[in-house]
Design an enzyme around this catalytic site. Structure first.
Site, PDB file in Angstrom:
ATOM      1  N   SER A  50       0.810  -1.216   0.000  1.00 18.12           N
ATOM      2  CA  SER A  50       0.000   0.000   0.000  1.00 18.12           C
ATOM      3  C   SER A  50       0.845   1.267   0.000  1.00 18.12           C
ATOM      4  O   SER A  50       1.569   1.546  -0.932  1.00 18.12           O
ATOM      5  CB  SER A  50      -0.972  -0.027   1.180  1.00 18.12           C
ATOM      6  N   HIS A  51       0.772   2.028   1.075  1.00 21.96           N
ATOM      7  CA  HIS A  51       1.431   3.327   1.179  1.00 21.96           C
ATOM      8  C   HIS A  51       2.833   3.227   1.789  1.00 21.96           C
ATOM      9  O   HIS A  51       3.462   4.250   2.039  1.00 21.96           O
ATOM     10  CB  HIS A  51       0.576   4.267   2.020  1.00 21.96           C
TER      11      HIS A  51
ATOM     12  N   ASP B 233      -5.193   3.064  -3.866  1.00 21.00           N
ATOM     13  CA  ASP B 233      -6.480   3.002  -3.178  1.00 21.00           C
ATOM     14  C   ASP B 233      -6.683   4.191  -2.230  1.00 21.00           C
ATOM     15  O   ASP B 233      -7.794   4.403  -1.751  1.00 21.00           O
ATOM     16  CB  ASP B 233      -6.671   1.670  -2.443  1.00 21.00           C
ATOM     17  N   ARG B 234      -5.646   4.978  -1.990  1.00 15.69           N
ATOM     18  CA  ARG B 234      -5.774   6.147  -1.127  1.00 15.69           C
ATOM     19  C   ARG B 234      -5.652   7.428  -1.952  1.00 15.69           C
ATOM     20  O   ARG B 234      -5.157   7.419  -3.074  1.00 15.69           O
ATOM     21  CB  ARG B 234      -4.716   6.138  -0.032  1.00 15.69           C
TER      22      ARG B 234
ATOM     23  N   ASP C  83      -0.536   1.730  -4.226  1.00 17.83           N
ATOM     24  CA  ASP C  83      -1.443   0.838  -4.954  1.00 17.83           C
ATOM     25  C   ASP C  83      -2.724   1.534  -5.397  1.00 17.83           C
ATOM     26  O   ASP C  83      -3.664   0.887  -5.846  1.00 17.83           O
ATOM     27  CB  ASP C  83      -1.763  -0.400  -4.126  1.00 17.83           C
TER      28      ASP C  83
ATOM     29  N   LYS D  40     -11.286   0.681  -1.202  1.00 16.07           N
ATOM     30  CA  LYS D  40     -11.209   2.126  -1.355  1.00 16.07           C
ATOM     31  C   LYS D  40     -10.560   2.429  -2.694  1.00 16.07           C
ATOM     32  O   LYS D  40      -9.844   1.590  -3.245  1.00 16.07           O
ATOM     33  CB  LYS D  40     -10.458   2.761  -0.201  1.00 16.07           C
TER      34      LYS D  40
ATOM     35  N   ASP E  57      -1.619   6.813  -3.362  1.00 12.41           N
ATOM     36  CA  ASP E  57      -0.541   6.046  -2.745  1.00 12.41           C
ATOM     37  C   ASP E  57      -0.026   4.969  -3.698  1.00 12.41           C
ATOM     38  O   ASP E  57      -0.380   4.946  -4.879  1.00 12.41           O
ATOM     39  CB  ASP E  57      -1.006   5.446  -1.424  1.00 12.41           C
TER      40      ASP E  57
END
Length: 555
Positions: free
Chosen positions: A120-121, A299-300, A297, A394, A295
């Site tokens: 992710s982030h 999703d943010r 991937d 998300k 981010d």
């Protein structure tokens, strides 16, 4: 013809999926059998619930270091477990939201689930982080009963099945077919953006968006932070909407995210923050009108106006309040939701609309149950996650398109450009303002973090207000989730302490501060929350217990 071998292995400690999968340092993941053990544990869990043999699954990730190597290993284990077909994004690239779209909709939603390779982030590179998680057939992260079972398999595993197929060329679109013990196994490399872009075109009015971004008085600055959102941003914003490429920054996915930290917040997205004039002494300079970042991937998201930061809590509330700007919501909202630490800003919107408002633990899987039951349309987390029931993750690019849709809607009958700040301030005038701040204490000693939480629990009786350990009973399946954060609540404010599950080493403690104001709407965040933060630092003794001088990140 390829054959299947059963390979002896032993459990590897620490493969317990957190909020969204396993996240570890690359150096740990490089140990023998790591990917094989976890993948086999996922497949063993699937086999207890569904028919894996002959099925279609998705495997891809955010392009970080070691993803391509891990994909080749997973393909071999998939073939060894008699999976029939695997969809892989070209070069192993698929955003997390795109994987959800593909699982749910490609070829009528035939995919059984998918393995997403992302931390992710978190940073990427040989000395940074790697992650892997399993998404189920609804396109969302595996729920807790699945992840608990996956973990049980990781601590008891004694062998994994693997086929001796060669590595597959995932750089070119097309099918590669094998015969594995007499059964077909197909790897299909698909376009990374096709399914997702088609989904976005079914949700938003692209003619309205094109008209907005072509205005001479409207300029955007989109920073992909060298993550996976780059190909999607180039396809949608440049090729379809006509945004100049120079306004889409860092759009090439890099294995180490260009040496940066792909977390869209005010600290790590510093180039975007600077470009938007936030914190600059020069007021009303020639800054872009709209800024956004995603981010690793995708999703943010973070949304900025000209010299103006939109908190994620406010962002989801504004989108819910202006859902009429998005054709997908033409029939109205079914309900809205937020994670427990997220500010209550969206609650006031839901109350005015007369729809149900849900408070859930942190973790997108909790929203998924409500969506599958037809109870939820828009939701968000304070950790820069926003989304809707179009998928079960998300969705950072969706959030950018949603915000642009609101801006386009607000400007249809306006003789001046109605920008981000004006939209948010108008929202505050109508609903009140939830002043909000989060302190992150990253990579602290795990024992110290647990000591902090125990110390705070022991102080419940000292607090003049409501103090509790948050637990959630799912209204759909009635499952109970406990120990999701410690809440200290008065009629005027909330302070929440929570251990995060998104780190790759040590522990992360997050402290959330919130105060609601209906009249004083123009205070600085420090003015509104300063006395509450001072109280919290003394009450918790957090710096001493964690052996720190202050938080790592403030947002």
């Amino acid at each position: 013809m390829s054959t299947i071998q059963a390979v002896h292995t032993t459990p590897i400690q620490g493969q317990k999926p957190g909020t969204s999968g396993v996240r570890k340092k690359v150096t740990e993941v490089l140990q023998p059998h790591y990917i094989e053990n976890f993948t086999q544990s996922c497949f063993n869990t699937v086999k207890e619930r569904e028919v894996l043999e002959g099925s279609t699954i998705v495997v891809s990730g955010d392009g970080r270091y070691y993803n391509k190597t891990a994909i080749q290993t997973i393909l071999k284990v998939a073939a060894g477990n008699r999976v029939g077909r695997v969809w892989v994004g070209q070069n192993g690239i698929l955003s997390t939201p795109a994987v959800s779209v593909i699982i749910r909709e490609r070829e009528g939603g035939i995919a059984l689930g998918g393995l997403i390779l992302t931390a992710s982030h978190n940073p990427g590179g040989p000395n940074a982080d790697f992650g892997i998680k399993y998404n189920i057939g609804n396109g969302g992260p595996a729920p807790e009963d699945w992840t608990n079972r996956i973990y049980e398999h990781t601590i008891s595993i004694s062998e994994y099945s693997i086929a001796d197929i060669p590595d597959v060329d995932i750089s070119s679109l097309g099918r590669t077919e094998f015969q594995v013990d007499g059964r077909p196994f197909v790897v299909e490399v698909i376009d990374s953006t096709e399914d997702y872009v088609a989904k976005m075109q079914s949700i938003f009015n692209f003619d309205d968006l094109r008209a907005l971004v072509s205005r001479p008085d409207f300029k955007i600055h989109y920073d992909c932070l060298s993550g996976v959102s780059g190909p999607y941003a180039r396809h949608i914003f440049h090729r379809i909407l006509g945004v100049p490429l120079e306004q889409i920054k860092n759009s090439e996915p890099l294995e180490d995210f260009g040496g940066g930290h792909p977390d869209p917040n005010l600290v790590y997205a510093h180039d975007l923050v600077h470009a938007m004039g936030i914190g600059a002494e020069v007021q009303h300079g020639d800054y872009p009108d709209f800024g956004a970042a995603n981010d690793g991937d995708a999703d943010r998201n973070m949304i900025l106006g000209k010299q103006f930061f939109v908190t994620p809590s406010d962002s989801v509330a504004v989108l819910a309040a202006n859902s009429a700007a998005i054709p997908y919501f033409a029939g109205g909202l079914k309900g809205v939701a937020r994670s427990m630490p997220t500010s209550t800003a969206i609650d006031f919107v839901g109350q005015k609309l007369g729809i149900q408002v849900y408070e859930v633990p942190t973790g997108w899987k909790f929203f998924g149950n409500l969506m599958d039951a037809g109870r939820l349309s828009i939701c968000g987390e304070e950790s820069f996650g926003t989304g809707s029931d179009h998928i079960r993750e998300k969705d950072g690019v969706w959030a950018v398109l949603a915000w642009l849709s609101v801006i386009a809607y607000k400007n249809k009958n306006s003789d001046h450009l109605v920008g981000v700040e004006e939209i948010v301030r108008s929202h505050w005038q109508e609903y009140g303002r939830n002043y909000y701040m989060r302190y992150d204490y990253e990579n602290v000693d795990s024992n110290a973090a647990n000591q902090l939480m125990e110390t705070l629990k022991n102080k419940f009786s000292e607090f003049q207000g409501q103090a509790d350990s948050y637990e959630y009973t799912d209204p759909v399946d009635h499952s109970v989730t406990k120990n999701q954060g410690l809440r200290f609540i008065t009629p005027e404010w909330r302070v929440i302490y929570r251990l995060s599950g998104t780190g790759s080493s040590g522990a992360t403690v997050r402290v959330y501060y919130e105060k609601y104001e209906k009249v004083n709407l123009d205070l600085s965040t420090d003015q509104a929350l300063g006395s509450i933060i001072d109280w919290s630092l003394k009450f918790s003794d957090i710096n001493a217990i964690l052996s720190v001088t202050g938080p790592t990140v403030i947002t």
